[in-house]
Design an enzyme around this catalytic site. Structure first.
Site, PDB file in Angstrom:
ATOM      1  N   HIS A 169      34.454-134.591  17.460  1.00  0.00           N
ATOM      2  CA  HIS A 169      35.146-133.395  16.990  1.00  0.00           C
ATOM      3  C   HIS A 169      34.567-132.138  17.643  1.00  0.00           C
ATOM      4  CE1 HIS A 169      36.231-135.701  13.093  1.00  0.00           C
ATOM      5  NE2 HIS A 169      37.360-135.453  13.727  1.00  0.00           N
ATOM      6  N   CYS A 256      30.985-132.289   8.107  1.00  0.00           N
ATOM      7  CA  CYS A 256      31.949-133.330   7.706  1.00  0.00           C
ATOM      8  C   CYS A 256      31.925-133.604   6.206  1.00  0.00           C
ATOM      9  CB  CYS A 256      31.637-134.634   8.422  1.00  0.00           C
ATOM     10  SG  CYS A 256      31.271-134.463  10.158  1.00  0.00           S
TER      11      CYS A 256
END
Ligand code: GLY
Length: 261
Positions: A169, A256
């Site tokens: 990401h 996250c």
């Protein structure tokens, strides 16, 4: 009264406890099976650290059907104007947003959703100036276009960038430290995407330290990156190191594990 900066001063967060199915979580490279007990201890430390700043933390139950469900950030983007449910790029994670929807509906009057293409929250970095969205294996052009159509009328500029090759990401490689300052790996900074910001680089060999979160007065960072931790402290940040060995086996990190608003 001083106004909060909504990009790093938060009153609430949402987390989800890891499930025993975490052993089946997605990973780019198998570097070992995550240990649930260790992850639960680390998760409890993470939640307690968020709470220590005075924030309320909504702690959701584990989801056995979604091994990556602990990584709640990927399910949504939380902005002052409203929440946007994402459309995760990994097929095994798509149902996580269905589980998150009622939780966000209870917190927000305005909840939108990405209905075409894909976008993961981990590819989104919100700064006071703009919303960076990294095109990646999980976030595609259609997802970004849908997100732009939602956040434009809310007054947010969306800047499309590229998540480095081989990186899960965009935010695996960067974090917001304050209204002007970004912690970034050198490889991401070299792309020029942060020109105009103050950029602090993770130390050589410590790229995995880039995924931190600024949460109120604290910077939560993964333990085990002493040079980067010292550099942040020398720059005036109040650092809390949290063991991330188990989440790292699933390419997960500090950002996250929560939605923050
Ligand atoms: N294991 C986190 C992810 O791949 O989405």
């Amino acid at each position: 009264m001083t106004m909060k900066n909504p990009t790093y001063e938060f009153s609430r967060a949402i987390t989800r406890r890891p499930s025993a199915s975490i052993t089946e979580g997605l990973r780019a490279t198998d570097i070992g099976t995550p240990d649930l007990d260790q992850m639960l201890r680390d998760h409890a430390h993470y939640v307690a650290t968020l709470k220590s700043t005075g924030a309320e933390v909504i702690e959701l139950d584990p989801l056995a059907d979604y091994p990556d469900g602990v990584f709640v950030e990927d399910t949504a983007l939380c902005l002052p104007q409203g929440a946007v449910l994402m459309r995760p790029g990994a097929p095994s994670r798509m149902g996580e947003t269905v589980e998150m929807a009622p939780v966000l509906r209870a917190c927000y009057d305005d909840m939108r959703e990405i209905s075409k293409g894909h976008a993961d929250g981990g590819d989104i970095l919100v700064t006071p100036r703009e919303i960076f969205v990294g095109r990646s294996d999980r976030t595609d052009a259609m997802g970004i276009a849908e997100l732009r159509a939602i956040v434009d009328p809310w007054g947010h500029k969306l800047t499309e960038v590229v998540t480095p090759n081989g990186v899960l990401h965009f935010k695996s490689d960067c974090s917001l430290l304050d209204g002007e300052t970004i912690l970034s790996t050198k490889r991401l900074e070299d792309s020029g995407c942060f020109d105009g910001y103050n950029v602090l680089n993770t130390a050589a060999g410590e790229d995995a330290a880039a995924n931190t979160i600024r949460f109120n007065e604290l910077v939560l960072m993964p333990a085990g990156f002493p040079k980067t931790a010292t550099m942040l402290q020398e720059n005036g940040y109040k650092v809390v190191e949290i063991n991330n060995s188990e989440c790292a086996k699933l390419d997960g990190g500090m950002s996250c594990l929560s939605l923050r608003f």
